[in-house]
Enzyme design. Structure first.
Site, PDB file in Angstrom:
ATOM      1  N   GLU A 136     -54.584 -51.899  16.096  1.00  0.00           N
ATOM      2  CA  GLU A 136     -55.394 -51.437  15.003  1.00  0.00           C
ATOM      3  C   GLU A 136     -54.879 -49.970  14.731  1.00  0.00           C
ATOM      4  O   GLU A 136     -55.318 -49.320  13.480  1.00  0.00           O
ATOM      5  CB  GLU A 136     -56.878 -51.294  15.252  1.00  0.00           C
ATOM      6  CG  GLU A 136     -57.340 -52.788  15.527  1.00  0.00           C
ATOM      7  CD  GLU A 136     -57.079 -53.379  16.858  1.00  0.00           C
ATOM      8  OE1 GLU A 136     -57.853 -54.165  17.240  1.00  0.00           O
ATOM      9  OE2 GLU A 136     -56.269 -52.447  17.878  1.00  0.00           O
ATOM     10  N   GLU A 152     -41.817 -55.272  20.904  1.00  0.00           N
ATOM     11  CA  GLU A 152     -40.957 -54.078  21.281  1.00  0.00           C
ATOM     12  C   GLU A 152     -41.333 -53.307  22.394  1.00  0.00           C
ATOM     13  O   GLU A 152     -42.501 -53.483  22.971  1.00  0.00           O
ATOM     14  CB  GLU A 152     -40.662 -53.290  20.037  1.00  0.00           C
ATOM     15  CG  GLU A 152     -40.019 -53.997  19.015  1.00  0.00           C
ATOM     16  CD  GLU A 152     -39.478 -53.011  17.638  1.00  0.00           C
ATOM     17  OE1 GLU A 152     -39.359 -51.872  17.961  1.00  0.00           O
ATOM     18  OE2 GLU A 152     -39.480 -53.700  16.324  1.00  0.00           O
ATOM     19  N   TYR A 153     -40.306 -52.622  23.287  1.00  0.00           N
ATOM     20  CA  TYR A 153     -40.482 -51.864  24.280  1.00  0.00           C
ATOM     21  C   TYR A 153     -41.178 -52.613  25.386  1.00  0.00           C
ATOM     22  O   TYR A 153     -42.006 -51.812  26.173  1.00  0.00           O
ATOM     23  CB  TYR A 153     -41.435 -50.767  23.853  1.00  0.00           C
ATOM     24  CG  TYR A 153     -41.033 -49.894  22.601  1.00  0.00           C
ATOM     25  CD1 TYR A 153     -40.228 -48.952  22.529  1.00  0.00           C
ATOM     26  CD2 TYR A 153     -41.842 -50.082  21.383  1.00  0.00           C
ATOM     27  CE1 TYR A 153     -39.602 -48.143  21.623  1.00  0.00           C
ATOM     28  CE2 TYR A 153     -41.338 -49.537  20.326  1.00  0.00           C
ATOM     29  CZ  TYR A 153     -40.435 -48.395  20.432  1.00  0.00           C
ATOM     30  OH  TYR A 153     -39.916 -47.917  19.229  1.00  0.00           O
ATOM     31  N   MET A 184     -31.460 -56.141  15.677  1.00  0.00           N
ATOM     32  CA  MET A 184     -31.872 -54.812  14.764  1.00  0.00           C
ATOM     33  C   MET A 184     -30.704 -53.955  14.935  1.00  0.00           C
ATOM     34  O   MET A 184     -30.941 -52.973  15.640  1.00  0.00           O
ATOM     35  CB  MET A 184     -33.221 -54.575  15.363  1.00  0.00           C
ATOM     36  CG  MET A 184     -34.603 -55.414  15.244  1.00  0.00           C
ATOM     37  SD  MET A 184     -36.068 -54.718  15.846  1.00  0.00           S
ATOM     38  CE  MET A 184     -35.795 -55.013  17.599  1.00  0.00           C
ATOM     39  N   THR A 185     -29.718 -54.406  14.300  1.00  0.00           N
ATOM     40  CA  THR A 185     -28.605 -53.408  14.376  1.00  0.00           C
ATOM     41  C   THR A 185     -28.619 -52.138  13.551  1.00  0.00           C
ATOM     42  O   THR A 185     -28.030 -52.207  12.397  1.00  0.00           O
ATOM     43  CB  THR A 185     -27.021 -54.154  14.055  1.00  0.00           C
ATOM     44  OG1 THR A 185     -27.553 -55.180  12.829  1.00  0.00           O
ATOM     45  CG2 THR A 185     -26.907 -54.942  15.137  1.00  0.00           C
ATOM     46  N   GLU A 187     -30.634 -47.797  13.161  1.00  0.00           N
ATOM     47  CA  GLU A 187     -31.256 -46.772  13.654  1.00  0.00           C
ATOM     48  C   GLU A 187     -30.576 -46.070  14.801  1.00  0.00           C
ATOM     49  O   GLU A 187     -31.178 -45.520  15.630  1.00  0.00           O
ATOM     50  CB  GLU A 187     -32.641 -47.084  14.368  1.00  0.00           C
ATOM     51  CG  GLU A 187     -33.775 -47.447  13.374  1.00  0.00           C
ATOM     52  CD  GLU A 187     -34.264 -45.929  12.578  1.00  0.00           C
ATOM     53  OE1 GLU A 187     -34.897 -45.416  13.169  1.00  0.00           O
ATOM     54  OE2 GLU A 187     -33.665 -45.577  11.625  1.00  0.00           O
ATOM     55  N   TRP A 189     -34.132 -54.391   6.797  1.00  0.00           N
ATOM     56  CA  TRP A 189     -35.251 -53.665   6.947  1.00  0.00           C
ATOM     57  C   TRP A 189     -34.884 -52.290   6.068  1.00  0.00           C
ATOM     58  O   TRP A 189     -33.985 -51.650   6.192  1.00  0.00           O
ATOM     59  CB  TRP A 189     -35.331 -53.149   8.333  1.00  0.00           C
ATOM     60  CG  TRP A 189     -36.298 -52.309   8.648  1.00  0.00           C
ATOM     61  CD1 TRP A 189     -36.523 -50.834   8.437  1.00  0.00           C
ATOM     62  CD2 TRP A 189     -37.953 -52.654   8.726  1.00  0.00           C
ATOM     63  NE1 TRP A 189     -37.769 -50.407   8.625  1.00  0.00           N
ATOM     64  CE2 TRP A 189     -38.686 -51.297   8.793  1.00  0.00           C
ATOM     65  CE3 TRP A 189     -38.571 -54.017   8.651  1.00  0.00           C
ATOM     66  CZ2 TRP A 189     -40.228 -51.730   8.647  1.00  0.00           C
ATOM     67  CZ3 TRP A 189     -40.219 -53.926   8.905  1.00  0.00           C
ATOM     68  CH2 TRP A 189     -40.689 -52.878   8.822  1.00  0.00           C
TER      69      TRP A 189
END
Length: 429
Positions: A172, A215-216, A278-279, A281, A404
């Site tokens: 949230e 993620e993480y 996620m290639t 950043e 993205w």
């Protein structure tokens, strides 16, 4: 497709004349402003029509498509000035086909927030196999956080684009929550309840598949995460749906760091129908100025990935943005501004900057001085950078690519994609 790099003193009309193309189409295709302003070093994508059609009074887009045996989606892609619409004028010239040899067929997925403008969606959706609204999260009671994506889904379907549901550990508070992920991954009953909500949502909204992005995750949850994905896949297959999962850009199995440890490439690959790498950043908001997705870094991830996951199950992550860093860069203090590739070119024009190209990173960049005297360094994605990445899909034999994101206008992005690949009627399971 040909990519032209603007030289000092060149104009749109001179470039168009040299290549024998329509300058108005060249401008429209590449998002060149009405005054024809160009930056030295910017790219222009040129496509050469093979078959064209002059619209006659009373003709419709669907009738023209039928008469040539092509899809309306292909006409939208070949004529981006239509903006995904059907309004035609007598005498208007439509490109039916171009002179080009494509590299093959690929899945093209684009991520978008629900507030994507309808006009931008209409112009972008024809270039995509799937649209993925971001994001359905996980609530405090481990249920499904809803997403108001009805208008987004309707706009995609109106242009023949499928939809993929996106599940993440977003909360949230609009952030990824590792604790909530751990609670879910260690509670079989909660997983069963969540799975039921997912299945009902997918059936109600007509999603073709599910894309999971946790993620993480700590390494201690890697096995539980893969088991959760396997459970999802088994259940979704009974409804004819596919399962994808996003993976952090690893280069070895034991890579340390909160981004990497919970993503076991082999296990996740085996538990899903496809994965998104996620290639991007490497260049990011709080880091030093550099390319968002330097090609050597991207290749290092791909070379590792194909040792753990079949190439045909991989989607290449492609960034559709750049960054503007104020200088000098100070670690822990400097914050880069995210910007569209189109805005990056506009700033180069505004400040008279000459765009450079890093041959190693395969990415454009430039520096400029703002009116307040602050120096800036900009890295972004142009047609050369996009083409270099997209060619990797064919080189490695990947399923396709995921963008993205698609929240900003990106005419060259879609020109390059459409020139290199066919994106209709693809299989993802």
């Amino acid at each position: 497709m040909l990519i032209h790099v603007v030289r000092p003193g060149e104009t749109v009309y001179a470039i168009a004349r040299n290549y024998g193309v329509d300058p108005r189409r060249l401008m429209a295709d590449n998002g060149v402003p009405a005054d024809g302003a160009l930056a030295v070093g910017q790219t222009l994508v040129l496509r050469f029509p093979n078959v064209v059609h002059a619209v006659r009074p009373g003709e419709t887009l669907s009738a023209i498509a039928r008469s040539y045996g092509v899809s309306v989606r292909s006409l939208w892609r070949n004529n981006p000035e239509l903006l995904g619409g059907s309004l035609l004028a007598p005498g208007q010239v439509l490109v039916i086909t171009y002179h080009e040899e494509k590299l093959g067929t690929a899945v093209a997925n684009g991520y978008a927030y629900p507030f994507l403008s309808p006009a931008l969606l209409a112009g972008t959706a024809p270039f995509l196999s799937y649209l993925t609204p971001f994001t359905y999260g996980i609530s405090r009671d481990l249920g499904l956080l809803p997403l108001r994506d009805g208008e987004l889904l309707a706009g995609a379907r109106a242009h023949g684009t499928g939809a993929v549901m996106h599940l993440s550990t977003y909360t949230e508070e609009e952030r990824f929550d590792v604790q909530r992920a751990e609670q879910l991954l260690t509670d079989a009953a909660a997983q069963a309840r969540l799975l039921g909500e997912i299945q009902r949502t997918m059936a109600e909204k007509g999603f073709s598949g599910l894309d999971v992005d946790f993620e993480y995750l700590p390494g201690a949850l890697a096995e539980a995460y893969a088991a959760f994905l396997s459970r999802l896949r088994q259940a979704l297959r009974t409804q004819g749906h596919f399962l994808w999962a996003a993976l952090a850009p690893k280069t070895r199995p034991d890579q340390p760091g909160t981004l990497y440890e919970g993503h076991d490439y082999a296990r996740v690959g085996a538990a899903t129908d496809a994965v998104l790498l996620m290639t991007y950043e490497w260049g990011y908001t709080y880091g030093p100025p550099m390319a968002v997705a330097p090609l050597p870094n991207v290749r290092a991830v791909l070379d590792y990935a194909v040792t753990e996951i079949p190439a045909e199950k991989i989607l290449l992550g492609v960034p559709n943005y750049g960054y503007d860093w104020p200088l000098p860069y100070r670690q822990g203090e400097t914050r880069a501004e995210s910007l569209s590739n189109e805005e990056a070119v506009r700033r180069a024009i505004r400040y008279g900057a000459e765009i450079q190209f890093d041959e190693s990173a395969q990415a454009p960049w430039y520096r400029y001085t703002a009116p307040d005297g602050t120096g800036h360094e900009v890295w972004f994605e142009d047609a050369r950078a996009q083409a270099a990445k997209l060619r990797l899909v064919a080189e490695y034999g990947f399923l396709g690519m995921g963008y993205w994101n698609i929240m900003r206008p990106a005419p060259q992005t879609w020109l390059v994609l459409s020139s290199l690949y066919d994106i209709d009627q693809v299989s993802v399971c």
